[in-house]
Design a protein around this motif. Structure first.
Motif: not given
Length: 365
Positions: A286-287, A293-297, A307-310
């Motif tokens: 999870m870390l 996802v944080g860095s890509k966003t 930029y989002r994941w779903a």
């Protein structure tokens, strides 16, 4: 895929079944619980006793009949069930770490006690028993085969388009939407939803699926086999929203197709979330996921796009909205092939080969 299957609806995590939630009435008293009496009756089922390739699927006539223990559970006599790519991946162990934590959050059981495991996301059938705190309905216009094909892909697409992407029937008119991987279960549903909301849809698929996606409403169709997909798409106007069902290298160039500094959004359904937990464990996985996802966003935010994941999100109210579109004739189930219950392994192999043109459904009754 059991002949009879227990399906649990919880406030934030409901099993996807065709008996879609109209209303859940919750009462505070813990005494308000309907339970089934223990039974020795058995039923036929396809199960796995270990993770692996298709050979691990085993037919049994001796799966114990489920019983209701809580007021938010029902028992269904299954008439039809569909196979999703995630079911094939789970057969091989994908997501085992996360799912075992959900089944056994206190780690009381030993490794392997989830077996024999019955796979499957979607079912349609007749309610045999029902807990006191749930009420269900199904779309009036569908057969069991059609109903079983929809919930998982419908809620996955709805999550990406509406919950994460922010599109709805009030703000979608005229939006330019690109769907990568448009001919599969999620893609065929996504085309119909955004067309119902008056968007302009560009679908990427192979030539042999072009007729299907055009019938579903796609305005422009790009054949990824006929040349460089990126270059073909760059010749079109920029997009307001991109749904990526493909992943891999597409992420490296797809965001460049969005309108900059306009609120345009890229949403991918291909993420390393469960793989990270399988590989690193729950906490570290999870870390790692959060960092990725944080860095890509942030990276893409500074470039003028979102930029989002779903992921699949279980939701009774969303199923209500989807059922309304189905009954209005704006959403049609897309079924590529059906199999009898005796040929469940063949259905898994069909899905595993990929290149889907809608859904694969198993007729149980």
């Amino acid at each position: 895929m059991e002949f009879l299957k227990t399906c649990v609806l919880r406030r934030k995590a409901c099993t996807t079944v065709c008996f879609w939630r109209r209303q859940t009435i919750r009462k505070p008293s813990v005494r308000n619980i309907s339970t089934s009496s223990p039974r020795s009756t058995v039923m036929p089922a396809w199960v796995i006793d270990k993770y692996g390739k298709n050979e691990v699927l085993r037919f049994t006539q001796n799966m114990m009949m489920p019983v209701i223990h809580y007021p938010n559970e029902i028992i269904i006599k299954v008439h039809a069930a569909s196979v999703n790519p995630i079911d094939v991946n789970m057969r091989s162990g994908y997501g085992a770490a996360a799912l075992n934590m959900k089944r056994d959050p206190l780690h009381i059981k030993t490794k392997g006690e989830e077996f024999p495991l019955t796979l499957g996301r979607d079912v349609s059938g007749v309610v045999m028993e029902c807990g006191l705190d749930v009420r269900y309905f199904k779309p009036k216009s569908l057969t069991h085969t059609q109903a079983a094909s929809l919930p998982y892909v419908a809620l996955t697409a709805w999550s990406a388009i509406n919950k994460v992407g922010g599109l709805n029937d009030k703000n979608c008119t005229g939006k330019r939407v690109l769907i990568l991987g448009a001919s599969g279960g999620v893609g065929t549903f996504a085309i119909q939803v955004v067309k119902a909301w008056d968007a302009h849809v560009t679908a990427v698929c192979s030539q042999d699926a072009s007729e299907l996606v055009r019938k579903l409403g796609a305005d422009d169709i790009i054949d990824y086999k006929s040349g460089n997909t990126e270059q073909q798409l760059k010749s079109l106007k920029p997009f307001d929203f991109i749904l990526d069902n493909v992943g891999g290298s597409t992420e490296s160039w797809a965001l460049n197709l969005l309108k900059k500094w306009s609120g345009a959004t890229y949403v991918t359904l291909v993420t390393p979330f469960l793989l990270n937990m399988d590989r690193l464990g729950i906490a570290d996985g999870m870390l790692q996921t959060g960092v990725t996802v944080g860095s890509k966003t942030l990276k893409h935010f500074w470039q003028g796009v979102h930029y989002r994941w779903a992921f699949f999100m279980a939701s009774g109210p969303d199923l209500d909205d989807i059922a309304t579109l189905v009954d209005a004739g704006k959403i049609q189930p897309v079924i590529e092939k059906t199999f009898p219950f005796s040929k469940v392994p063949e259905a898994f192999l069909k899905v595993e080969r990929g290149h889907a043109r809608g859904k694969t459904v198993i007729n149980v009754v």
